[in-house]
Design an enzyme around this catalytic site. Structure first.
Site, short mmCIF file in Angstrom:
data_model
loop_
_atom_site.label_atom_id
_atom_site.label_comp_id
_atom_site.label_asym_id
_atom_site.label_seq_id
_atom_site.Cartn_x
_atom_site.Cartn_y
_atom_site.Cartn_z
N ASP A 1 -4.98 5.59 -9.65
CA ASP A 1 -4.46 6.95 -9.47
C ASP A 1 -2.95 6.90 -9.28
OD1 ASP A 1 -4.81 5.79 -6.85
OD2 ASP A 1 -4.70 7.80 -5.96
N GLU B 1 -5.99 5.96 -3.84
CA GLU B 1 -5.02 5.35 -2.90
C GLU B 1 -3.93 6.34 -2.52
OE1 GLU B 1 -1.67 3.13 -1.26
OE2 GLU B 1 -1.66 4.40 -3.04
N1 BES Z 1 2.53 1.40 -3.41
C1 BES Z 1 2.52 2.28 -2.30
C2 BES Z 1 2.62 1.56 -0.98
C3 BES Z 1 3.91 0.89 -0.68
C4 BES Z 1 5.10 1.53 -0.95
C5 BES Z 1 3.92 -0.32 -0.10
C6 BES Z 1 6.31 0.92 -0.64
C7 BES Z 1 5.11 -0.93 0.21
C8 BES Z 1 6.29 -0.30 -0.07
C9 BES Z 1 1.28 3.14 -2.29
O1 BES Z 1 0.86 3.53 -3.56
C10 BES Z 1 1.60 4.41 -1.55
O2 BES Z 1 2.42 5.16 -1.99
N2 BES Z 1 0.96 4.63 -0.42
C11 BES Z 1 1.08 5.85 0.29
C12 BES Z 1 -0.11 5.91 1.20
C13 BES Z 1 -0.45 7.26 1.70
C14 BES Z 1 -0.63 8.30 0.65
C15 BES Z 1 -1.69 7.17 2.56
C16 BES Z 1 2.37 5.91 1.09
O3 BES Z 1 2.85 4.88 1.58
O4 BES Z 1 2.93 7.00 1.20
ZN ZN Z 2 2.20 5.24 -4.18
#
Ligand code: BES
Ligand code: ZN
Length: 446
Positions: A79, A143
């Site tokens: 996603d 995710e």
């Molecule tokens: N890829 C990211 C997580 C991430 C971003 C890890 C930057 C390390 C550095 C992931 O897809 C993401 O965006 N996660 C969301 C989670 C939330 C929606 C619960 C986030 O971090 O905002």
């Molecule tokens: Zn993300």
């Protein structure tokens, strides 16, 4: 083995699915994208299936399980985030366009490019023979909305998903060409608040001055979240914050990603935040309170003199070890209620939550990952970092499956994840594929 034109074509097919989990309009594209992944994973010789959950389906694939080999679970997500504002994109976000070896498309870095690099690595390894490990691919479709269905899925399929270690590439490398092992992520708690004033929008001339404007109340309420020095003003918010270890702050000062690089990527005139901490400490090891959106009243052209009935805001709190999302939620709610004027009512809708994650980069899995990174990046020493983003399921892998996660980022900090013009360098498919093959060899030895 360098990426072939055929695998680049396939990558572009993967990017064409508008698999936006936040918006139910895109449900058909989610299903199509999961089916595409299942076909791709079958075509390389894995046993692959699409499994239903209470939300979007997950794609599972595995090789033949053999005793005496560790089981490695590679997790990713198909996603992507919404694409607005559309007018800032150089191309349609779902019409991937390559410029100077870099592809521009929503999801190209987060997370389609990074998970596809692992698929290419496994494909290349399988062409040469057997994998050295028992492998499970688990690729989910929620995710970006906090993985609401995946923890129950893990609980329900604990036996089939039993493994020794999880591998995720869904985070940035600290600098181009620098192999990076990330051993910590921040957690998160999301809420949406609605302030309710008059039972309908009112003429602001007839009632302004006597009836409190909910947007004014909201603005004042939200400013109570921070102290003038940008620390969070919620009582008890920092009580469980685990201090940074001295080796971490020393090592982070030497990383090739500091104030100058952050200024260049973000375009802000200067950085702000808690001055007692360096920017990297603030990003990776300090909790925050963020307003992600606030709205209400008249948004159209021209002006309309009303006192709106409703005012809304979306907030998230980034958490660090050992803050617990439920505890923080209770403190936040208490704070907001205590600062709310009697003349408006407040509703709080609780959103997704997930705890922070911290592993030991020097345990046997961490050392195996470092060895693989070094080989895949021509002998360069890996950088050991934490990250400020959240992948809430990582804490659930630990809680439910009892395993640690290796976070081996393959995108770049300037990849525009969640922003317009998200990009991924095609060369990272090669390096990611090479890393995957090295890593499976090293994990088999560990
Ligand atoms: N890829 C990211 C997580 C991430 C971003 C890890 C930057 C390390 C550095 C992931 O897809 C993401 O965006 N996660 C969301 C989670 C939330 C929606 C619960 C986030 O971090 O905002
Ligand atoms: Zn993300």
């Amino acid at each position: 083995m360098p990426t072939t034109p055929h695998s680049i074509d396939e990558f572009l097919q993967f990017l064409r699915f508008a698999s936006i989990s936040a918006d139910s309009k895109f449900a058909p594209q989610m299903t199509d994208c999961a089916a595409w992944l299942q076909r791709k994973l079958s075509s390389i010789g894995l046993h692959a299936e699409v499994s239903p959950t209470q939300g979007q389906p997950v794609v599972l694939a595995r090789n033949e399980t053999k005793p005496g080999r560790p089981t490695v679970l590679i997790y990713g997500h198909y996603d992507v985030q919404p694409v607005d504002p559309l007018n800032l994109w150089q191309n349609d976000p779902f019409d991937p366009t390559i410029r100077d070896g870099v592809v521009n498309a929503r999801g190209s870095s987060d997370n389609k490019g990074q998970i596809f690099a692992h698929i290419l690595g496994v494909e290349a390894a399988l062409k040469q023979g057997e994998l050295p490990v028992n492998l499970i691919f688990l690729i989910e479709g929620e995710e970006e909305i906090g993985s609401p269905s995946l923890a129950p899925f893990l609980e329900a399929h604990k036996q089939e998903l039993a493994c020794d270690v999880v591998v995720i590439s869904d985070s940035p490398m600290i600098a181009p060409g620098t192999p990076t092992l990330c051993y910590g992520l921040r957690g998160i708690q999301a809420i949406e608040i609605t302030l309710r004033g008059p039972d309908k929008d009112l003429h602001s001339g007839m009632f302004g001055g006597a009836v409190l404007n909910p947007l004014t109340a909201l603005a004042r309420l939200l400013t109570t979240l921070h102290n003038p020095d940008y620390t969070v003003a919620i009582e008890g918010f920092y009580d469980q914050v685990r201090p940074l270890q001295p080796w971490e702050s020393d090592a982070w000062k030497k990383l090739p990603y500091q104030e100058k690089e952050i200024l260049a990527i973000t375009g802000v005139p200067e950085l702000d935040g808690e001055w007692a901490h360096t920017p990297l400490e603030r990003l990776w090891a300090r909790p925050t309170a963020e307003i992600n959106g606030m709205w209400g009243g008249y948004q159209g052209e021209g002006s309309k003199t009303v006192i709106p009935s409703l005012a809304h805001a979306k907030l998230t709190f980034r958490l660090v070890p050992d803050q617990q999302p439920e505890e923080i939620l209770a403190l936040v709610e208490k704070h907001l209620r205590a600062h709310l004027p009697d003349s408006v009512k407040m509703e709080i809708e609780v959103g997704h939550g997930g705890a922070a994650y911290l592993a030991d980069p020097h345990d046997k899995w961490g050392l195996a990952a470092q060895a693989a990174l070094k080989v895949a990046f021509a002998g360069r020493e890996p950088a050991l970092i934490r990250e400020g983003g959240s992948i809430p399921i990582v804490a659930d892998f630990k809680r439910i499956l009892g395993v640690d996660t290796l976070l081996l980022g393959l995108c770049l900090s300037n990849c525009n994840a969640h922003s317009p013009n998200e990009t991924f360098p095609l060369s990272h498919l090669d390096v990611g594929s090479a890393l995957n093959q090295e890593l499976l060899r090293e994990l088999a030895k560990a």
